[in-house]
Write a protein that holds these residues in place. Structure first.
Motif, PDB file in Angstrom:
ATOM      1  N   GLY A  51       3.919  11.238  -7.117  1.00 17.07           N
ATOM      2  CA  GLY A  51       3.591  11.875  -8.516  1.00 17.07           C
ATOM      3  C   GLY A  51       4.604  11.402  -9.514  1.00 17.07           C
ATOM      4  N   LEU A  53       6.206   8.348  -9.329  1.00 20.76           N
ATOM      5  CA  LEU A  53       5.680   6.897  -9.612  1.00 20.76           C
ATOM      6  C   LEU A  53       4.531   6.786 -10.580  1.00 20.76           C
ATOM      7  CD1 LEU A  53       6.108   5.523  -6.143  1.00 20.76           C
ATOM      8  CD2 LEU A  53       7.420   4.878  -7.903  1.00 20.76           C
ATOM      9  N   ALA A  77      -5.036   9.381  -2.345  1.00 22.42           N
ATOM     10  CA  ALA A  77      -3.913   9.863  -1.495  1.00 22.42           C
ATOM     11  C   ALA A  77      -4.286  11.405  -1.315  1.00 22.42           C
ATOM     12  CB  ALA A  77      -2.734   9.587  -2.134  1.00 22.42           C
ATOM     13  N   LEU A 108      -7.543   6.898   3.699  1.00 25.75           N
ATOM     14  CA  LEU A 108      -6.215   6.206   4.117  1.00 25.75           C
ATOM     15  C   LEU A 108      -6.462   4.762   3.595  1.00 25.75           C
ATOM     16  CD1 LEU A 108      -3.353   6.293   5.373  1.00 25.75           C
ATOM     17  CD2 LEU A 108      -4.463   6.015   7.525  1.00 25.75           C
ATOM     18  N   PRO A 119       1.007  -2.924  -8.954  1.00 24.76           N
ATOM     19  CA  PRO A 119       2.360  -3.896  -9.110  1.00 24.76           C
ATOM     20  C   PRO A 119       3.541  -3.400  -8.694  1.00 24.76           C
ATOM     21  CG  PRO A 119       1.560  -3.037 -11.203  1.00 24.76           C
ATOM     22  CD  PRO A 119       0.591  -2.692 -10.136  1.00 24.76           C
ATOM     23  N   MET A 120       3.820  -2.104  -8.360  1.00 30.83           N
ATOM     24  CA  MET A 120       5.118  -1.758  -7.849  1.00 30.83           C
ATOM     25  C   MET A 120       5.569  -2.002  -6.513  1.00 30.83           C
ATOM     26  SD  MET A 120       7.226  -0.597 -10.168  1.00 30.83           S
ATOM     27  CE  MET A 120       8.546   0.030  -8.917  1.00 30.83           C
ATOM     28  N   SER A 122       5.574  -3.806  -2.784  1.00 30.78           N
ATOM     29  CA  SER A 122       4.848  -5.057  -2.432  1.00 30.78           C
ATOM     30  C   SER A 122       3.353  -5.026  -2.924  1.00 30.78           C
ATOM     31  CB  SER A 122       4.645  -4.866  -0.847  1.00 30.78           C
ATOM     32  OG  SER A 122       5.306  -3.875  -0.430  1.00 30.78           O
TER      33      SER A 122
HETATM   34  C1  HEM Z   1      -1.238   9.612   2.456  1.00 29.81           C
HETATM   35  C2  HEM Z   1      -0.215   9.522   1.643  1.00 29.81           C
HETATM   36  C3  HEM Z   1      -0.070   8.214   1.090  1.00 29.81           C
HETATM   37  C4  HEM Z   1      -0.053   7.110   1.499  1.00 29.81           C
HETATM   38  C5  HEM Z   1      -0.521   6.525   2.636  1.00 29.81           C
HETATM   39  C6  HEM Z   1       0.268   6.261   0.178  1.00 29.81           C
HETATM   40  C7  HEM Z   1       0.593   4.839   0.267  1.00 29.81           C
HETATM   41  C8  HEM Z   1       1.215   4.000  -0.702  1.00 29.81           C
HETATM   42  C9  HEM Z   1       1.475   2.752  -0.598  1.00 29.81           C
HETATM   43  C10 HEM Z   1       1.376   1.680   0.678  1.00 29.81           C
HETATM   44  C11 HEM Z   1       2.057   2.190  -1.885  1.00 29.81           C
HETATM   45  C12 HEM Z   1       2.654   0.796  -2.327  1.00 29.81           C
HETATM   46  C13 HEM Z   1       3.979   0.705  -1.778  1.00 29.81           C
HETATM   47  C14 HEM Z   1       4.539  -0.746  -2.218  1.00 29.81           C
HETATM   48  O1  HEM Z   1       4.007  -1.614  -2.506  1.00 29.81           O
HETATM   49  O2  HEM Z   1       5.746  -0.862  -2.066  1.00 29.81           O
HETATM   50  C15 HEM Z   1       2.337   3.473  -2.491  1.00 29.81           C
HETATM   51  C16 HEM Z   1       2.701   3.501  -3.847  1.00 29.81           C
HETATM   52  C17 HEM Z   1       2.593   4.490  -4.622  1.00 29.81           C
HETATM   53  N1  HEM Z   1       1.969   5.672  -4.298  1.00 29.81           N
HETATM   54 FE1  HEM Z   1       1.336   6.606  -2.561  1.00 29.81          FE
HETATM   55  N2  HEM Z   1       0.689   6.961  -0.675  1.00 29.81           N
HETATM   56  C18 HEM Z   1       0.312   8.319  -0.432  1.00 29.81           C
HETATM   57  C19 HEM Z   1       0.611   9.479  -1.312  1.00 29.81           C
HETATM   58  C20 HEM Z   1       0.611   9.523  -2.611  1.00 29.81           C
HETATM   59  C21 HEM Z   1       0.543  10.675  -3.370  1.00 29.81           C
HETATM   60  C22 HEM Z   1       0.016  11.907  -3.095  1.00 29.81           C
HETATM   61  C23 HEM Z   1       0.503  10.133  -4.707  1.00 29.81           C
HETATM   62  C24 HEM Z   1       0.577  10.792  -5.916  1.00 29.81           C
HETATM   63  C25 HEM Z   1       0.624  12.002  -6.365  1.00 29.81           C
HETATM   64  C26 HEM Z   1       0.947   8.722  -4.414  1.00 29.81           C
HETATM   65  C27 HEM Z   1       1.223   7.739  -5.794  1.00 29.81           C
HETATM   66  C28 HEM Z   1       1.628   6.511  -5.646  1.00 29.81           C
HETATM   67  C29 HEM Z   1       1.956   5.497  -6.890  1.00 29.81           C
HETATM   68  C30 HEM Z   1       1.979   5.927  -8.408  1.00 29.81           C
HETATM   69  C31 HEM Z   1       2.448   4.491  -6.176  1.00 29.81           C
HETATM   70  C32 HEM Z   1       3.006   3.283  -6.914  1.00 29.81           C
HETATM   71  C33 HEM Z   1       1.875   2.093  -7.139  1.00 29.81           C
HETATM   72  C34 HEM Z   1       2.338   0.794  -7.407  1.00 29.81           C
HETATM   73  O3  HEM Z   1       2.559   0.246  -8.500  1.00 29.81           O
HETATM   74  O4  HEM Z   1       2.665  -0.049  -6.405  1.00 29.81           O
HETATM   75  N3  HEM Z   1       0.862   8.305  -3.338  1.00 29.81           N
HETATM   76  N4  HEM Z   1       1.738   4.561  -1.987  1.00 29.81           N
END
Ligand code: HEM
Length: 126
Positions: A51, A53, A77, A108, A119-120, A122
């Motif tokens: 959240g 991010l 997510a 998933l 973009p953040m 990888s």
């Molecule tokens: C099952 C749960 C989740 C998985 C498997 C997951 C997976 C990921 C992955 C693979 C990334 C990219 C990380 C990287 O490239 O360094 C990421 C980034 C992010 N996640 Fe999650 N996430 C989960 C839950 C959530 C939830 C609940 C939220 C929001 C409330 C969220 C919001 C974000 C945001 C905003 C980013 C940054 C995106 C970017 O610019 O790369 N994620 N997450």
């Protein structure tokens, strides 16, 4: 709160641990209710770190380049987390949970796809 948004490392840590706890509980490796309770704590940590991010890059510093990507990531997510909970609750009640397993896998995949595309951190899919 810079530590939450300067890298994605903390967020990755929370969902990796969350997935491990989910598979331990779902595969019945541990019958302890504690694993499910710990997983619920990790849902909250995933939502807080993800959240933060989303708030930073999906709202405050949003650019046209990512389109609806951040909203999709957020949505899928939350749906992934909801399906983890459904799989475990149905399993605990001794009911069929095959449909929820399929939905969990689909959501998933989409969550990982958007996460790595955005973009953040990888962005090897971009
Ligand atoms: C099952 C749960 C989740 C998985 C498997 C997951 C997976 C990921 C992955 C693979 C990334 C990219 C990380 C990287 O490239 O360094 C990421 C980034 C992010 N996640 Fe999650 N996430 C989960 C839950 C959530 C939830 C609940 C939220 C929001 C409330 C969220 C919001 C974000 C945001 C905003 C980013 C940054 C995106 C970017 O610019 O790369 N994620 N997450």
């Amino acid at each position: 709160m810079d530590f939450l948004v300067s890298t994605t490392h903390l967020h990755i840590t929370t969902w990796v641990i969350g997935l491990i706890l989910f598979f331990i509980a779902a595969a019945g490796i541990s019958k302890s209710k504690g694993v499910h309770m710990a997983l619920r704590l990790f849902y909250i940590l995933m939502i807080i770190t993800g959240g933060a991010l989303y708030w930073e890059y999906g709202i405050n510093f949003r650019t046209d380049a990512t389109g609806m990507g951040y909203d999709m990531k957020f949505l899928f997510a939350i749906l992934t987390i909801a399906m983890m909970e459904m799989v475990l609750v149905k399993k605990n009640k001794g009911k069929k949970n095959g449909l929820f397993w399929i939905l969990f896998a689909v959501f998933l995949f989409l969550t990982l796809f958007y996460g790595f595309k955005l973009p953040m951190g990888s962005s090897f899919l971009a």
